[in-house]
Motif scaffolding. Structure first.
Motif, mmCIF file in Angstrom:
data_model
loop_
_atom_site.group_PDB
_atom_site.id
_atom_site.type_symbol
_atom_site.label_atom_id
_atom_site.label_comp_id
_atom_site.label_asym_id
_atom_site.label_seq_id
_atom_site.Cartn_x
_atom_site.Cartn_y
_atom_site.Cartn_z
ATOM 1 N N CYS A 1 0.834 -1.195 0.000
ATOM 2 C CA CYS A 1 0.000 0.000 0.000
ATOM 3 C C CYS A 1 0.873 1.249 0.000
ATOM 4 O O CYS A 1 1.766 1.391 0.840
ATOM 5 C CB CYS A 1 -0.908 -0.001 1.220
ATOM 6 S SG CYS A 1 -1.871 1.510 1.364
ATOM 7 N N CYS B 172 -0.072 3.325 3.582
ATOM 8 C CA CYS B 172 0.259 2.859 4.930
ATOM 9 C C CYS B 172 1.313 1.759 4.948
ATOM 10 O O CYS B 172 1.759 1.347 6.009
ATOM 11 C CB CYS B 172 -0.997 2.387 5.654
ATOM 12 S SG CYS B 172 -1.653 0.834 5.021
ATOM 13 N N CYS C 73 -6.580 -1.388 -0.330
ATOM 14 C CA CYS C 73 -5.943 -1.719 0.943
ATOM 15 C C CYS C 73 -7.011 -1.945 2.006
ATOM 16 O O CYS C 73 -7.875 -1.103 2.213
ATOM 17 C CB CYS C 73 -5.013 -0.586 1.353
ATOM 18 S SG CYS C 73 -4.320 -0.798 3.010
ATOM 19 N N CYS D 175 -6.305 0.788 5.155
ATOM 20 C CA CYS D 175 -6.597 2.223 5.098
ATOM 21 C C CYS D 175 -7.517 2.601 3.936
ATOM 22 O O CYS D 175 -7.930 3.747 3.830
ATOM 23 C CB CYS D 175 -5.294 3.023 5.006
ATOM 24 S SG CYS D 175 -4.503 2.926 3.396
HETATM 25 ZN ZN LIG Z 1 -3.109 1.146 3.275
#
Ligand SMILES: [Zn+2]
Length: 112
Positions: A84, A87, A98, A101
Motif C-alpha cells: 500500500c 500505509c 488496501c 486504510c
Molecule cells: Zn493502506
C-alpha cells in the motif's frame, strides 16, 4: 434482440449485463429463476438463464466484451502481492484496495 450467452451462473450474467449497460449497450437476462413462475415457463434446468442484447447491431461488440469479462472473471488471480502506497501494508494480489486504510492500488484504474 440477440442472445449473447447462456449460463446457469445468474450472478455472472447480472454482472455482464451491468458491464454492458455501463458501456451503453442495452442488455437483459432472460429465464432468470425468480422471473419464471408464469404458466408455461420452462424450468431453469431446461432453459438456463440467457444474456441478450436489445439491439442486434450491438451483438458483436457485446460478444467481444463478454468474452473478455468472462475470461477475466475465471482467470486465476495473477500477480504479486503489492504494498500500500499510503500505509505500507502488504496486500494480496486479488485485492485492488488496501484493507487497512482503503487506499486503492496504484494500477487499479487499468485493472478494470
Ligand atoms: Zn493502506
Amino acid at each position: 434482440m440477440k442472445r449473447i450467452l447462456a449460463s446457469t451462473d445468474t450472478v455472472l450474467l447480472e454482472y455482464l449485463r451491468a458491464s454492458l449497460r455501463d458501456r451503453g449497450i442495452a442488455a437483459f437476462v432472460r429465464n432468470a429463476v425468480n422471473a419464471g413462475s408464469a404458466a408455461g415457463e420452462l424450468s431453469p434446468a431446461v432453459a438456463p438463464p440467457e444474456l441478450w442484447v436489445v439491439d442486434e447491431s450491438d451483438h458483436d461488440a457485446a460478444e467481444r466484451l463478454v468474452e473478455r469479462l468472462v475470461a477475466a472473471v475465471r482467470a486465476p488471480v495473477a500477480g504479486e502481492p503489492w504494498q500500500c502506497p499510503r500505509c505500507g501494508e502488504r496486500i494480496e494480489p486479488q485485492f485492488s484496495q488496501c484493507w487497512a486504510c482503503g487506499a486503492t492500488h496504484p494500477d487499479a484504474e487499468e485493472r478494470r
